[in-house]
Design a protein around this motif. Sequence first.
Motif, mmCIF file in Angstrom:
data_model
loop_
_atom_site.group_PDB
_atom_site.id
_atom_site.type_symbol
_atom_site.label_atom_id
_atom_site.label_comp_id
_atom_site.label_asym_id
_atom_site.label_seq_id
_atom_site.Cartn_x
_atom_site.Cartn_y
_atom_site.Cartn_z
ATOM 1 N N ARG A 291 0.831 -1.303 0.078
ATOM 2 C CA ARG A 291 -0.081 0.000 0.089
ATOM 3 C C ARG A 291 0.928 1.228 0.027
ATOM 4 O O ARG A 291 1.944 1.295 0.672
ATOM 5 N N PRO A 292 0.405 2.372 -0.884
ATOM 6 C CA PRO A 292 1.079 3.576 -0.601
ATOM 7 C C PRO A 292 1.066 4.201 0.719
ATOM 8 O O PRO A 292 0.155 3.801 1.484
ATOM 9 N N PRO A 293 2.028 4.950 0.916
ATOM 10 C CA PRO A 293 3.509 5.223 0.340
ATOM 11 C C PRO A 293 4.171 4.113 0.533
ATOM 12 O O PRO A 293 5.273 4.429 -0.248
ATOM 13 N N HIS A 294 4.217 3.095 1.529
ATOM 14 C CA HIS A 294 4.850 2.464 1.644
ATOM 15 C C HIS A 294 5.442 1.431 0.254
ATOM 16 O O HIS A 294 6.528 1.042 0.260
ATOM 17 N N ALA A 295 4.686 1.349 -0.617
ATOM 18 C CA ALA A 295 4.736 0.379 -1.772
ATOM 19 C C ALA A 295 5.926 1.033 -2.755
ATOM 20 O O ALA A 295 6.665 0.295 -3.282
ATOM 21 N N ALA A 296 6.149 2.297 -2.458
ATOM 22 C CA ALA A 296 7.147 3.059 -3.417
ATOM 23 C C ALA A 296 8.680 2.549 -2.978
ATOM 24 O O ALA A 296 9.617 2.455 -3.641
ATOM 25 N N LEU A 297 8.744 2.139 -1.681
ATOM 26 C CA LEU A 297 9.995 1.509 -1.136
ATOM 27 C C LEU A 297 10.518 0.304 -1.963
ATOM 28 O O LEU A 297 11.651 -0.041 -1.977
ATOM 29 N N PHE A 298 9.289 -0.485 -2.484
ATOM 30 C CA PHE A 298 9.739 -1.934 -2.844
ATOM 31 C C PHE A 298 9.413 -1.841 -4.286
ATOM 32 O O PHE A 298 9.395 -3.110 -4.827
ATOM 33 N N ASP A 299 9.049 -0.713 -4.858
ATOM 34 C CA ASP A 299 8.783 -0.731 -6.453
ATOM 35 C C ASP A 299 10.017 -1.014 -7.179
ATOM 36 O O ASP A 299 10.946 -0.049 -7.011
ATOM 37 N N PRO A 300 10.245 -2.128 -7.994
ATOM 38 C CA PRO A 300 11.578 -2.154 -9.026
ATOM 39 C C PRO A 300 11.730 -1.147 -10.014
ATOM 40 O O PRO A 300 10.616 -0.729 -10.502
ATOM 41 N N GLN A 301 12.807 -0.461 -10.304
ATOM 42 C CA GLN A 301 13.070 0.553 -11.108
ATOM 43 C C GLN A 301 13.757 0.104 -12.317
ATOM 44 O O GLN A 301 14.791 -0.683 -12.156
ATOM 45 N N THR A 302 13.252 0.209 -13.524
ATOM 46 C CA THR A 302 14.031 0.374 -14.761
ATOM 47 C C THR A 302 14.724 1.385 -14.928
ATOM 48 O O THR A 302 14.130 2.668 -14.986
ATOM 49 N N ALA A 303 16.076 1.530 -15.112
ATOM 50 C CA ALA A 303 17.006 2.525 -15.288
ATOM 51 C C ALA A 303 16.780 3.688 -14.211
ATOM 52 O O ALA A 303 16.423 5.033 -14.603
ATOM 53 N N GLY A 304 16.642 3.338 -13.047
ATOM 54 C CA GLY A 304 16.466 3.998 -11.878
ATOM 55 C C GLY A 304 17.659 5.055 -11.620
ATOM 56 O O GLY A 304 18.626 5.129 -12.332
ATOM 57 N N GLY A 305 17.533 5.719 -10.605
ATOM 58 C CA GLY A 305 18.510 6.690 -10.353
ATOM 59 C C GLY A 305 19.472 6.082 -9.330
ATOM 60 O O GLY A 305 19.473 5.023 -9.252
ATOM 61 N N LEU A 306 20.272 7.063 -8.813
ATOM 62 C CA LEU A 306 21.613 6.792 -8.108
ATOM 63 C C LEU A 306 21.292 7.001 -6.605
ATOM 64 O O LEU A 306 20.540 8.040 -6.333
ATOM 65 N N LEU A 307 21.454 6.101 -5.662
ATOM 66 C CA LEU A 307 21.205 6.522 -4.141
ATOM 67 C C LEU A 307 22.596 6.822 -3.579
ATOM 68 O O LEU A 307 23.680 5.836 -3.791
ATOM 69 N N ALA A 308 22.803 7.846 -3.146
ATOM 70 C CA ALA A 308 24.290 8.183 -2.484
ATOM 71 C C ALA A 308 24.122 8.938 -1.058
ATOM 72 O O ALA A 308 23.144 9.546 -0.882
ATOM 73 N N ALA A 309 25.297 8.337 -0.395
ATOM 74 C CA ALA A 309 25.551 9.062 0.637
ATOM 75 C C ALA A 309 26.266 10.115 0.687
ATOM 76 O O ALA A 309 27.690 9.961 0.299
ATOM 77 N N VAL A 310 25.821 11.517 1.042
ATOM 78 C CA VAL A 310 26.720 12.534 0.911
ATOM 79 C C VAL A 310 26.914 13.194 2.198
ATOM 80 O O VAL A 310 26.082 13.467 2.812
ATOM 81 N N PRO A 311 28.184 13.870 2.358
ATOM 82 C CA PRO A 311 28.429 14.576 3.612
ATOM 83 C C PRO A 311 27.518 15.422 3.887
ATOM 84 O O PRO A 311 27.007 16.361 3.023
ATOM 85 N N PRO A 312 26.852 15.661 5.334
ATOM 86 C CA PRO A 312 25.806 16.762 5.299
ATOM 87 C C PRO A 312 26.180 18.237 4.973
ATOM 88 O O PRO A 312 25.394 18.702 4.606
ATOM 89 N N GLN A 313 27.579 18.360 5.225
ATOM 90 C CA GLN A 313 27.623 19.818 4.905
ATOM 91 C C GLN A 313 27.750 19.845 3.408
ATOM 92 O O GLN A 313 27.602 21.405 2.858
ATOM 93 N N ALA A 314 27.711 18.969 2.590
ATOM 94 C CA ALA A 314 27.583 19.341 1.097
ATOM 95 C C ALA A 314 26.341 18.962 0.504
ATOM 96 O O ALA A 314 26.108 18.977 -0.691
#
Length: 735
Positions: free
Chosen positions: A678-701
Amino acid sequence: MPSEMKSSIPIEKEIVLVGGGHAHVHVLKRFGMRPLPGVRLTLVADEIETPYSGMLPGLIAGRYTHDEAHIDLWPLATFAGARLIHARATGLDLAGRRVIFADRPPLRFDLLSLDIGSTARANVPGAAEHATPVRPVRKFLRWLGELHANAEARPLKIVVAGGGAGGVELLLSLRHRLSGGPHRHDFTLVTEGEVMSGHNARTTGIFRRILNTRNVRLLERTPVAEVRAGELGTVAGDTQPFDELVWTTGPAPHPWLATTGLELAEGFVSVDRAFRSVSHDFVFAVGDTATVVSDPRPKAGVFAVRAGPPLEANLRRAARGLPPRPFRAQRHFLSLISTDDEHAVASRGPFAAEGDLLWRWKDRIDRRWMRKYQVLPDMAGETKADAPLSPQDPEAMRCAGCGAKIPAGVLARVIERLDPPPSPAVMVGLREGEDAAVLRTTPGALMVQTVDFFRAMVSDPFVFGRIAANHALSDIWAMGADPAAALAIAGLPPGAPDVVEDELFQMLAGAVEALREAGATLAGGHSAEVAETMLGFAVTGSARQERLFRKGAMLAGDRLILTKPLGTGALLAAAMRGRAKGRDMAVALREMQRSSGPAAAVLRSHGARAVTDVTGFGLAGHLAEMIGRSGLAATVELGRLPLLPGALEAMEAGYLSTLHPSNAEAARWIEGAIVAERPPHAALFDPQTAGGLLAAVPPQAAESCLLALRGGPAPGAAIVGEVACTGAHAFIRLE
């Protein structure tokens, strides 16, 4: 939906329909109801939604919504098993039987039908620069929104040039739309002849009276000689000031028809009474695009609508090698012309009548005609009101794209059972679980390799090729490497050699374009006959060891940035059943074709420590990999997850990818009980085709990184969470 999903019979002939006009929508619907074995339709349309001319005045007046007055070509093409090419045709190569485009390879055909409508006839000096034409309708409707805002600010002088039925209906509709505002606007109708010329005297008299009672200034027998900024000049030397000038003086042919070699009549395609070109018997044309040279009729929507059934029959006959049958349109027809107050005038020959009942009759006729192309049976036989099949149902359609991956749990167990021998050349391999393998070559230099392939999730082979290449490249970008070369893995169903050749060429041409944009080249590959179209790539890149991104390198306090919106899995699942809106799919395809390379460069320049690409296992699954390798936890803000237009609606309607249930196993990483379907939780498990990058970025940047992404390569990017120290029980906390 690829046409192979409609039939396993090899494709022997291609019928290409250029334009989504009224006749072509009928052809699509009828071919969906009764396919012709061995024949495939391809629709080429520069607009994904077709406005219905009969409801356009009501749309302008505000009586109909956008969706009520438009036919969505995406579900209609899906229902027909037709390929949908969302692109603008710019010419024809008749000798090679190919449709020409400005920004993609030519497309071959066996039979061609043109239903592209017409453009505005702006043959007065200055009209093209200073007037707003009614065609194309999409641009006119955008102008209409701007007009409404301007009309709220000050009183306007609005002039409509053209006194036919279209011009009169448009002026009265504009007047109704603006009548509820704070200002009283001045309206003028200018026509070179009599108002409502072509209709009987009584109809003309009725509309003179209506315009007079609405305080519309009517200038009959007033040809326009020139248009200047804020002013038009007449042949008689008079001037008429305006704030807005709308041009409705009749149809003109699309200029590119003059370059095709087809025989034309005043710029329109000359056809016989079977709608077949008089110069090329494999080309058909209908509606405003064509002129039946032996039996000409006005450029009116009624003739375009009535051309649908005979065109469909003649395309079927031509595909079977049979001669087409002529069609004779009636000479007199009933026109129902609306005014601005749910009132209509009926005109036919010498007859004229008016009344509210006529408007209600017209409204019922228009709505009934639209329902035929808006309410379609589902691919599995359900109606629009039926609930979709669950992804776990064995009868559910299997998703393509990255929604067709082997579930993560199955894959993990297989990897555990394998025992590949170690190699000093392999720095990162099967057991490390990164996005790509890393091999040692020369000191300090590393080779990065990955492979990805999937079944076609979109019917346009060129776009599919671009998506497949970008999807494969994404693993290279996620590792911090630079792609160099790719090997293609292509499979196509059997068919006529010309058909298979063009399909393979279109796919690989799209891929080559995406690879070129990434600085890589197609170096080779392998192809085979398969049951369904598929494409993938083994990509090789290079990187310096100190520049590699690793999933587990994030630190507590880092912000989690996602570079593309989520929702491709749900949208593609809905699209398979013809339940996704074309305009939403157009956005999704645009995002799937967006390269992650420039976004990776921005992330690197802002000190990103850990990166992965969000693809088949969904955001939760890929984030779980990151926190599992780092020994940390994460907080995800559900309200900040970027979603593609229409994705939430698809999830709410129950259209989930077939991979979604296995992806939902990642819920064990999440604190608290959630319903993963069920939304909005369903979005967490939705498979992505050519999806984006998930990155950990320092907080100050993080904020400056987000601004750089949104202002350039990733306009849909968002900060979706934060890395935290490991909690006692949970690894991912939702807020």
